[in-house]
Structures are given as structure tokens and as C-alpha cells.
Design an enzyme around this catalytic site. Sequence first.
Site, mmCIF file in Angstrom:
data_model
loop_
_atom_site.group_PDB
_atom_site.id
_atom_site.type_symbol
_atom_site.label_atom_id
_atom_site.label_comp_id
_atom_site.label_asym_id
_atom_site.label_seq_id
_atom_site.Cartn_x
_atom_site.Cartn_y
_atom_site.Cartn_z
ATOM 1 N N ASP A 65 0.841 -1.201 0.000
ATOM 2 C CA ASP A 65 0.000 0.000 0.000
ATOM 3 C C ASP A 65 0.877 1.253 0.000
ATOM 4 O O ASP A 65 0.596 2.229 -0.696
ATOM 5 C CB ASP A 65 -0.909 -0.007 1.237
ATOM 6 C CG ASP A 65 -1.622 -1.349 1.387
ATOM 7 O OD1 ASP A 65 -2.394 -1.698 0.491
ATOM 8 O OD2 ASP A 65 -1.357 -2.063 2.374
ATOM 9 N N HIS B 144 -4.519 -3.324 6.689
ATOM 10 C CA HIS B 144 -4.360 -3.616 5.260
ATOM 11 C C HIS B 144 -5.725 -4.055 4.729
ATOM 12 O O HIS B 144 -5.991 -5.239 4.552
ATOM 13 C CB HIS B 144 -3.306 -4.701 5.034
ATOM 14 C CG HIS B 144 -3.312 -5.187 3.607
ATOM 15 N ND1 HIS B 144 -2.880 -4.401 2.564
ATOM 16 C CD2 HIS B 144 -3.740 -6.341 3.049
ATOM 17 C CE1 HIS B 144 -3.037 -5.068 1.437
ATOM 18 N NE2 HIS B 144 -3.560 -6.250 1.693
HETATM 19 P P1 NAX Z 1 -2.330 -18.211 -3.627
HETATM 20 O O1 NAX Z 1 -3.704 -18.770 -3.456
HETATM 21 O O2 NAX Z 1 -1.728 -18.182 -4.994
HETATM 22 O O3 NAX Z 1 -1.317 -19.008 -2.694
HETATM 23 C C1 NAX Z 1 -1.570 -19.256 -1.349
HETATM 24 C C2 NAX Z 1 -0.833 -20.506 -0.982
HETATM 25 O O4 NAX Z 1 -0.961 -20.676 0.424
HETATM 26 C C3 NAX Z 1 -1.401 -21.775 -1.632
HETATM 27 O O5 NAX Z 1 -0.335 -22.511 -2.234
HETATM 28 C C4 NAX Z 1 -2.004 -22.525 -0.458
HETATM 29 O O6 NAX Z 1 -1.963 -23.927 -0.624
HETATM 30 C C5 NAX Z 1 -1.118 -22.059 0.681
HETATM 31 N N1 NAX Z 1 -1.646 -22.274 2.020
HETATM 32 C C6 NAX Z 1 -2.929 -22.245 2.434
HETATM 33 N N2 NAX Z 1 -3.009 -22.578 3.735
HETATM 34 C C7 NAX Z 1 -1.745 -22.821 4.154
HETATM 35 C C8 NAX Z 1 -1.168 -23.222 5.386
HETATM 36 N N3 NAX Z 1 -1.935 -23.456 6.439
HETATM 37 N N4 NAX Z 1 0.160 -23.384 5.449
HETATM 38 C C9 NAX Z 1 0.935 -23.178 4.390
HETATM 39 N N5 NAX Z 1 0.464 -22.816 3.177
HETATM 40 C C10 NAX Z 1 -0.865 -22.641 3.070
HETATM 41 O O7 NAX Z 1 -2.377 -16.762 -2.974
HETATM 42 P P2 NAX Z 1 -1.366 -15.557 -3.155
HETATM 43 O O8 NAX Z 1 -1.803 -14.721 -4.293
HETATM 44 O O9 NAX Z 1 0.026 -16.065 -3.135
HETATM 45 O O10 NAX Z 1 -1.694 -14.683 -1.838
HETATM 46 C C11 NAX Z 1 -1.376 -15.166 -0.556
HETATM 47 C C12 NAX Z 1 -1.963 -14.276 0.506
HETATM 48 O O11 NAX Z 1 -1.433 -12.952 0.443
HETATM 49 C C13 NAX Z 1 -3.482 -14.090 0.429
HETATM 50 O O12 NAX Z 1 -4.017 -14.215 1.729
HETATM 51 C C14 NAX Z 1 -3.629 -12.668 -0.062
HETATM 52 O O13 NAX Z 1 -4.882 -12.116 0.323
HETATM 53 C C15 NAX Z 1 -2.476 -12.022 0.647
HETATM 54 N N6 NAX Z 1 -2.043 -10.707 0.156
HETATM 55 C C16 NAX Z 1 -1.652 -9.799 1.082
HETATM 56 C C17 NAX Z 1 -1.135 -8.573 0.732
HETATM 57 C C18 NAX Z 1 -0.685 -7.601 1.766
HETATM 58 O O14 NAX Z 1 -0.311 -6.496 1.382
HETATM 59 N N7 NAX Z 1 -0.705 -7.910 3.061
HETATM 60 C C19 NAX Z 1 -1.061 -8.160 -0.680
HETATM 61 C C20 NAX Z 1 -1.069 -9.304 -1.630
HETATM 62 C C21 NAX Z 1 -2.010 -10.415 -1.271
HETATM 63 O O15 NAX Z 1 -3.298 -10.060 -1.656
#
Ligand code: NAX
Length: 350
Positions: free
Chosen positions: A176, A204
Amino acid sequence: MLTLLTSMYMVVRAISPQAEPIRVVVTGAAGQIAYSLLFSIAKGDVFGKDQPIILILLDIPPMLPVLDGVVMELQDCALPLLREVIPTDKVEVGFKDIDAAILVGSMPRKEGMERKDLLKANVAIFKTQGQALDKYAKKTVKVLVVGNPANTNCLIASKSAPSIPKENFSCLTRLDHNRACSQVAMRCGVSSDKVKNVIIWGNHSSTQYPDVHHAKVNVSGSEVSAYDAVKNDAWLRGDFISTVQLRGAAVIKARKLSSAMSAAKAICDHMRDIWFGTKEGEFISMGVYAAGNSYGIPEDLIYSFPIQIKNKTWKVVDGLPINDFSRAKMDATAAELVEERDTAMDFLSQ
Ligand code: NAX
């Protein structure tokens, strides 16, 4: 004497073998953010160009075959700093003796899922990971939470790891922050490095408050306030704020996928600043533990503040004057975090 000692140190450093590898875990390692992130970490962009790394990739069991592919690609990059890559679905392996944890994986919102159910699923994940950090990680570990809802997930992880200082936990609002810098830079026709000291306050989420009242823009060699550089108060108080607040949704609408490249870049910026410190006279934004003594923000939240970092220790930049416009927005995002925390705490105690 000092010069002699400095040159002796440089000679010793030049002939000494490379540093011991540090252990870095990335969760959600099979996901799209991790795919953009791992290469930068492994090639030295975050922890330094002479810091060997052992990368531990943690994901859930169904993603192990995908992780194998990621491991192969990392090997195929032939990166000299990368000493070992360990794929795993076990927290006791993932968090063993780690120096840095980047918690990206979380439960995504599924169709028809209530906000509360999403929070509940994430409390379970971050409680487990917090407990594993408590049990297996080094007590000096630096933990960055990215998975949403990032602030509250970070709080839950910290509460579940009582033996690790709260100050070692932070959550990502740097994306952000970078978005805000870039919007101002584009508006002024300068490169983004000419903009400094924007602030993201709070959560966020779309209640975050991107604030440029203390930001400076370097225009043709002289530093002026962002308000003077932009010369459009209505934009700064209106569309600028909503553009930054809603940028994530705009990216999803356009790309049909959420921000990944820019999220990975922001994660690198955040962790590199923890490791090496912020630039003199500058501050960045990150979600940190609110102790109740900064800007009237209630305690026991992970709230995004203006932050300076030195010797791997952050401090809130206190004493910036806050006008009524900012006050209302800082309080609104705090109120959302209080509500989210209270709901999450109910789940944590169940
Ligand atoms: P993806 O869905 O591509 O990847 C997430 C991965 O996490 C998957 O491989 C899934 O199997 C794995 N996962 C789920 N539960 C798990 C656990 N208990 N232990 C280990 N791995 C686990 O999502 P992606 O685009 O990579 O985003 C990941 C996260 O970042 C989401 O929650 C998203 O909302 C968040 N974000 C946060 C941002 C921030 O600024 N704080 C910005 C970017 C993003 O939106």
C-alpha cells in the site's frame, strides 16, 4: 587507530569464508506471490549479496507436487547463495531454527464464505504457525505476515508465540505504501524514489488511510511537501486515497488474479529494511504491535504506523502533527481492527 581497525576488519572480512547460511521459511510457497518472491530472496536481494540462505518452502499436503516443481526451478536458477531448498508440509520442519519467516499462505475467501468464517479458518492457521514458531524457531526470528487478514493474522501468530518478543512480528502494508508513493510520483512526473515519507495508517484493508501530509517530493533537486508538489488538494483528499485503498481490487478485476509481482517486491522491501535498516531521515509503513502509546491508537492491535528501523529494531515515528481529517480516518481503521481482533480472540479461546 580507528582507521587501522577498520582496514584490519576489511582484510579479515575479505579472506574469511562466507557467513553461515540463515534459514528462511516462506509459507504458501506453492502460491503465486511466492513464485514471484522466492527468486529475489534466493539471489540475495533481501538478506544481502554475501549471505548464504537455506530456503524452507511450507505449503499444505495437496500442494507438495507443485512445491517439487518450485524446488526444481530454484535449483535450475543455479544461484550461488542458495545452499539448500527444503519443501515440506510440516510446521516442525518448516519452522526449525529459522531466522526469518514470511507467512504468505492463508485461507482464501471462497464463494459464499462469510467474513467471520474466513477469520475463523485463518485464526486456526496462524495459531498453529505461531505455536510452531514458539516451539521451533530461534527467539530472534523476524516474522512478516502477508496472508490476509494480515494485521489480525499477525496478532494471532504473535499471541500464540509468547516466548518470541512481540516486536519481532510485523505485517505487510508496504505494498500500500509503495502504491501511494507511485501514485504521487506519477502525478508529479517524477520517479518513485523522489517521493518519501508517505504513511499507511491502520489495517491492510479498504479502511487503511494513505496519508501524504508529511510526505516530501524532490522536484528538480529541491524537496517540497507533497501537497505543494501535487498542487491539487481535492485529489489528495479524494481519488488518491480511494485509488490506493481499492488498488488490490482493481488489479484483481484487470488481471483476474490478485497482486503478486508487486506484493513480492513489497515483501522484499519490508524484510530488507528490517535486516539493514531504513534510510536516514526516512520512514516506511509497516503493521506493528500497538502498545497504546502512539497517536492514541488502542493497544493490542497490529496497526500500520510510520516506522524507522535501525539494528533490526523498529520504532514508531512519533510526534507528527495530525489534523482532524487524518484523525477521523486513523480512528476508523483502528475501530475496524478492534472489531476484527475481538472476533478473532473469541475464536482463539475456543
Ligand atoms: P495463492 O492462493 O496463490 O497461494 C496461497 C498458498 O498458500 C497456496 O499454495 C495454499 O496452498 C497455501 N496455504 C494455504 N493454507 C496454508 C497453510 N496453512 N500453510 C501453508 N500454506 C498454506 O495466494 P497468493 O496470491 O500467493 O496470496 C497469498 C496471501 O497474500 C493471500 O491471503 C492474499 O490475500 C495475501 N495478500 C496480502 C497482501 C498484503 O499487502 N498484506 C497483498 C497481496 C495479497 O493479496
